[in-house]
Design a protein around this motif. Structure first.
Motif, PDB file in Angstrom:
ATOM      1  N   ASP A  78       0.873  -1.163   0.000  1.00 25.77           N
ATOM      2  CA  ASP A  78       0.000   0.000   0.000  1.00 25.77           C
ATOM      3  C   ASP A  78       0.919   1.224   0.000  1.00 25.77           C
ATOM      4  OD1 ASP A  78      -2.104   1.632   0.144  1.00 25.77           O
ATOM      5  OD2 ASP A  78      -2.689   1.154   2.195  1.00 25.77           O
ATOM      6  N   ILE A  79       0.993   1.899  -1.125  1.00 32.39           N
ATOM      7  CA  ILE A  79       2.012   2.946  -1.291  1.00 32.39           C
ATOM      8  C   ILE A  79       1.355   4.326  -1.260  1.00 32.39           C
ATOM      9  CG2 ILE A  79       3.753   3.850  -2.892  1.00 32.39           C
ATOM     10  CD1 ILE A  79       3.654   0.742  -3.845  1.00 32.39           C
ATOM     11  N   HIS A  80       1.923   5.196  -0.472  1.00 31.47           N
ATOM     12  CA  HIS A  80       1.371   6.553  -0.333  1.00 31.47           C
ATOM     13  C   HIS A  80       2.405   7.579  -0.796  1.00 31.47           C
ATOM     14  CE1 HIS A  80      -2.151   5.299   2.030  1.00 31.47           C
ATOM     15  NE2 HIS A  80      -1.351   4.354   2.463  1.00 31.47           N
ATOM     16  N   PRO A  81       2.372   7.953  -2.055  1.00 32.98           N
ATOM     17  CA  PRO A  81       3.281   9.014  -2.501  1.00 32.98           C
ATOM     18  C   PRO A  81       2.913  10.322  -1.810  1.00 32.98           C
ATOM     19  CG  PRO A  81       2.131   7.997  -4.357  1.00 32.98           C
ATOM     20  CD  PRO A  81       1.476   7.516  -3.130  1.00 32.98           C
ATOM     21  N   PRO A  82       3.856  11.215  -1.646  1.00 33.63           N
ATOM     22  CA  PRO A  82       3.579  12.431  -0.876  1.00 33.63           C
ATOM     23  C   PRO A  82       2.583  13.369  -1.537  1.00 33.63           C
ATOM     24  CG  PRO A  82       5.758  12.520  -1.865  1.00 33.63           C
ATOM     25  CD  PRO A  82       5.249  11.148  -2.084  1.00 33.63           C
ATOM     26  N   SER A  86      -2.890   7.225  -3.283  1.00 33.54           N
ATOM     27  CA  SER A  86      -2.173   6.005  -2.918  1.00 33.54           C
ATOM     28  C   SER A  86      -2.394   4.942  -3.992  1.00 33.54           C
ATOM     29  CB  SER A  86      -2.658   5.493  -1.570  1.00 33.54           C
ATOM     30  OG  SER A  86      -4.022   5.162  -1.669  1.00 33.54           O
ATOM     31  N   SER A  87      -1.594   3.906  -3.917  1.00 30.72           N
ATOM     32  CA  SER A  87      -1.687   2.828  -4.891  1.00 30.72           C
ATOM     33  C   SER A  87      -1.538   1.498  -4.172  1.00 30.72           C
ATOM     34  CB  SER A  87      -0.575   3.003  -5.933  1.00 30.72           C
ATOM     35  OG  SER A  87      -0.683   2.026  -6.933  1.00 30.72           O
TER      36      SER A  87
ATOM     37  N   GLU B  22      -9.996   9.390   1.534  1.00 33.11           N
ATOM     38  CA  GLU B  22      -8.763   9.302   0.761  1.00 33.11           C
ATOM     39  C   GLU B  22      -8.701  10.404  -0.292  1.00 33.11           C
ATOM     40  OE1 GLU B  22      -5.976   6.898  -2.107  1.00 33.11           O
ATOM     41  OE2 GLU B  22      -8.014   6.170  -1.927  1.00 33.11           O
ATOM     42  N   ARG B  25      -2.711  13.746  -0.944  1.00 33.58           N
ATOM     43  CA  ARG B  25      -1.961  14.482   0.087  1.00 33.58           C
ATOM     44  C   ARG B  25      -1.246  15.607  -0.651  1.00 33.58           C
ATOM     45  NH1 ARG B  25       1.563   9.890   1.995  1.00 33.58           N
ATOM     46  NH2 ARG B  25       2.235  11.213   3.708  1.00 33.58           N
ATOM     47  N   SER B  26      -1.605  16.823  -0.322  1.00 35.32           N
ATOM     48  CA  SER B  26      -1.330  17.915  -1.252  1.00 35.32           C
ATOM     49  C   SER B  26       0.067  18.532  -1.126  1.00 35.32           C
ATOM     50  CB  SER B  26      -2.372  19.009  -1.068  1.00 35.32           C
ATOM     51  OG  SER B  26      -2.301  19.474   0.262  1.00 35.32           O
ATOM     52  N   ALA B  27       0.961  17.876  -0.396  1.00 33.10           N
ATOM     53  CA  ALA B  27       2.297  18.445  -0.270  1.00 33.10           C
ATOM     54  C   ALA B  27       2.955  18.522  -1.638  1.00 33.10           C
ATOM     55  CB  ALA B  27       3.140  17.591   0.660  1.00 33.10           C
ATOM     56  N   LYS B  73       6.152  11.153  -8.825  1.00 34.20           N
ATOM     57  CA  LYS B  73       5.632   9.807  -9.100  1.00 34.20           C
ATOM     58  C   LYS B  73       4.334   9.845  -9.911  1.00 34.20           C
ATOM     59  CE  LYS B  73       8.145   7.746  -5.370  1.00 34.20           C
ATOM     60  NZ  LYS B  73       8.187   7.059  -4.099  1.00 34.20           N
ATOM     61  N   ASN B  78       0.465   4.554 -12.039  1.00 35.11           N
ATOM     62  CA  ASN B  78      -0.199   4.329 -10.745  1.00 35.11           C
ATOM     63  C   ASN B  78       0.468   5.105  -9.603  1.00 35.11           C
ATOM     64  OD1 ASN B  78       2.119   2.827 -10.739  1.00 35.11           O
ATOM     65  ND2 ASN B  78       1.237   1.066  -9.704  1.00 35.11           N
ATOM     66  N   ASN B  79       1.201   6.122  -9.932  1.00 38.07           N
ATOM     67  CA  ASN B  79       1.799   7.033  -8.936  1.00 38.07           C
ATOM     68  C   ASN B  79       2.804   6.341  -8.009  1.00 38.07           C
ATOM     69  OD1 ASN B  79      -0.142   8.851  -9.947  1.00 38.07           O
ATOM     70  ND2 ASN B  79      -1.635   8.135  -8.448  1.00 38.07           N
ATOM     71  N   VAL B  80       3.492   5.327  -8.515  1.00 41.95           N
ATOM     72  CA  VAL B  80       4.411   4.560  -7.674  1.00 41.95           C
ATOM     73  C   VAL B  80       5.877   4.867  -7.982  1.00 41.95           C
ATOM     74  CG1 VAL B  80       5.254   2.202  -7.266  1.00 41.95           C
ATOM     75  CG2 VAL B  80       2.824   2.697  -7.119  1.00 41.95           C
ATOM     76  N   PHE B 105       6.394  -3.281  -9.588  1.00 45.67           N
ATOM     77  CA  PHE B 105       7.458  -3.973  -8.859  1.00 45.67           C
ATOM     78  C   PHE B 105       7.983  -5.179  -9.634  1.00 45.67           C
ATOM     79  CE2 PHE B 105       5.300  -1.444  -5.757  1.00 45.67           C
ATOM     80  CZ  PHE B 105       6.347  -0.883  -5.049  1.00 45.67           C
ATOM     81  N   PHE B 348      10.199  16.554  -3.123  1.00 42.61           N
ATOM     82  CA  PHE B 348       8.921  16.176  -2.494  1.00 42.61           C
ATOM     83  C   PHE B 348       9.125  15.687  -1.059  1.00 42.61           C
ATOM     84  CE2 PHE B 348       7.978  15.812  -7.015  1.00 42.61           C
ATOM     85  CZ  PHE B 348       6.824  16.580  -7.075  1.00 42.61           C
TER      86      PHE B 348
END
Lengths: 235, 348
Positions: A78-82, A86-87, B22, B25-27, B73, B78-80, B105, B348
């Motif tokens: 469960d990945i939470h980019p800043p 999330s993904s 959800e 997260r706006s940083a 990202k 998928n923003n990973v 991955f 970031f």
């Protein structure tokens, strides 16, 4: 594909019918101990596991018998980019083999075996995430699903050595010639895309795109893995 | 039973709340109020071999935009993953892995090349399939293993929908219009600005430092006895031009990866000591293993580089003392300023 499935079926039929010739059945459970052993036997860091079966089972009679292997992995992240949604990413593998092996005792402690297996080798990676796009007036969240899937069927010829340390415990390793036919599917699907978003982004192709490809591989795999074998009953 | 139902209900409510809450997260990126300087000054070597540098003028605004894009990202489907996931500053803009992991991955087929002084490159990727940096920087984004954003229009739409890019594009290009060409140019400006010019080797060249006796011996072995410089030549320690920029160094008797007709790009050796593992497949995890290969591990094959055919069939027979000296010299190619300079760091 039909040929491969027929081959697997033939191996199974042969193994079961051959197995009827003797009543003395020896059950062996093997555990892949390569990870444990590599802590003590690391030859300059180049030794890597190449046998995906974590657990093996053999039902052996006087000259040979059925052999089965199973291995797999499952990782969920469960990945939470800043600065983004999330993904969830799930990676899984499944390796299964079933076949027949013949064995010969070389002396009191060593035996030699060889056999044929049908093999299933699947790898699946999936991600669910969201992206945010304009519809002309505001930003809209869209679900994005990505997949990379490999479904393989094949066969392998195996030969190996077993060191019978104690009546109930042995170590073995095996070399393999492995042929696998794999169907590869990769793609991305955008879900719940409002028409307004489609209209505002006419250049973006929101239709599901699944690309399918095929691969045939033939590998010779040297014996790098060590299995600890527990004999479940005395014969 | 009632307690169980209540607990179950509460759990579901919590999950539902989490689902509803959800949001992004706006940083945004943390950028300095006065832009960092990315434009080269006259004291830096230029490495202007590649044609893209003659056509693109790096500005601080474009490179700043490129820095944000490089580490964002959102440029993966998928923003990973970002470019920076596989090109980390602390590892000489490599990633320390034999094979990198993409947005799902899954492993990439080849090892990530470390980035430095790209202006001296005539081609990019291990097989040299890209010749212009502006083209190269977009290929990992659309790659189905690396970042998975195969539709360039979706890339534009995603970037266009992120608020902090409005100002960044405005400052770099005079208006907020997001285009593929601008994304590529900004990324290329940032990547092209990653210039190493302050290693101990450079300082010795400029006369402000001196090699130790061991480093001097290593340099002599590198340039003369073993002539490593015939491939890793010049101030950039790579082979810059034409056919000599690619080499087969006898890794395998039978090629396991075709590369460019059995050959692979000769990598730049700046920051080599922090960019392990080595080779196109990351097979060697230490520099000692690399030297052992050249010393006694060469495999004869049809594509083996002519420069390596001058030695014994299995290698150069480098003694342990010589290996020590060579490693000492290679340490002088590490640019510690570059590895910690905040203008190249993840904002970031």
């Amino acid at each position: 594909m039909k040929i491969i499935l027929s081959s697997i079926l033939s191996i199974l039929v042969c193994s079961f019918s051959y197995g009827q010739t003797s009543n003395k059945v020896r059950h062996e459970l093997g555990v892949n101990a390569s990870g444990f052993a590599s802590n003590y036997l690391n030859f300059s860091g180049v030794v890597q596991s190449n046998n995906p079966y974590s657990i093996t089972y053999k039902s052996l009679r006087s000259k040979g018998g059925l052999r089965v292997g199973l291995g797999g992995t499952y990782i969920k992240r469960d990945i939470h980019p800043p600065n983004q949604f999330s993904s969830d990413v799930v990676n899984g593998t499944l390796d299964f083999r079933i076949g027949y092996e013949w064995h010969n005792l070389l002396n009191d402690h060593w035996s030699f075996f060889y056999g044929l297996d049908g093999v299933i080798k699947n790898v699946r990676s999936e991600a669910t995430s969201r992206t945010r796009l304009f519809n002309g007036r505001e930003l809209v969240d869209i679900d994005v699903w990505s997949v990379a899937r490999r479904e393989g069927f094949g066969a392998q010829a195996v030969t190996g050595l077993q060191w019978n340390i104690k009546p109930r415990i042995s170590l073995n390793t095996e070399a393999r010639v492995l042929f696998v036919y794999t169907e590869i599917e990769t793609g991305t699907e955008f879900r719940n895309v409002p028409q307004e978003v489609r209209d505002f982004n006419p250049g973006v192709d929101f239709d599901a795109k699944l690309n399918t490809d095929f691969e045939r591989t033939l590998n010779f795999l040297v014996p790098l893995d060590i299995y600890v074998v527990f004999k479940l009953n005395k014969t | 039973m009632k307690k169980i139902l209540v607990l179950l209900g509460a759990s579901l409510a919590l999950v539902a709340c989490k689902e509803q809450e959800e949001t992004i997260r706006s940083a945004g990126p943390q950028l300095p109020s006065k832009l960092y300087s990315y434009v080269w000054n006259r004291s830096q070597p230029t490495f202007t071999g590649n044609s893209w540098l003659r056509n693109v003028r790096i500005t601080d605004e474009k490179a700043t935009l490129g820095r944000v894009l490089f580490y964002d990202k959102a440029l993966s489907v998928n923003n990973v993953t970002s470019c920076g996931s596989c090109h980390m500053q602390s590892k000489g803009f490599g990633d320390g892995k034999a094979l990198s992991e993409g947005f799902l991955f899954n492993e990439t087929p080849r090892h990530s090349m470390h980035i430095v002084n790209t202006g001296a490159n005539s081609r990019f990727f291990w097989d040299g399939r890209s010749v212009i940096l502006k083209d190269q920087v977009l290929l990992p984004i659309s790659n189905h293993i690396e970042m998975g954003l195969e539709d360039e229009n979706l890339l534009i739409a995603k970037v266009d929908a992120i608020d902090y890019y409005d100002d960044l594009f405005e400052e770099a290009y005079g208006n907020g219009l997001v285009t593929k060409e601008r994304i590529a140019e900004a990324l290329a400006s940032f990547v092209g600005s990653i210039v190493s010019y302050n290693t101990k080797f450079d300082q010795v060249e400029r006369g402000v430092d001196r090699f130790t006796a061991l480093e001097e011996k290593g340099k002599d072995l590198f340039n003369n006895k073993y002539n490593c410089a015939s491939c890793h030549g010049g101030k950039n320690f790579n082979a810059e031009w034409g056919e000599t920029a690619f080499s087969n160094i006898g890794l395998d008797a039978e090629d396991t990866d075709e590369g460019l007709n059995g050959r692979f790009k000769v990598p730049n050796l700046r920051n080599v000591m922090v960019s392990a593992p080595y080779m196109h497949d990351g097979r060697f995890s230490t520099i000692e293993e690399v030297l052992n290969h050249y010393s006694s591990g060469l495999k004869q094959n049809a594509n083996l580089d002519w420069r390596l055919r001058q030695f014994d069939p299995t290698g150069m027979n480098i003694s342990p003392d010589e290996k020590e000296a060579l490693i000492a010299f290679l340490h002088t190619l590490t640019d510690y300023d570059l590895l910690s300079d905040p203008k190249y760091s993840d904002p970031f």
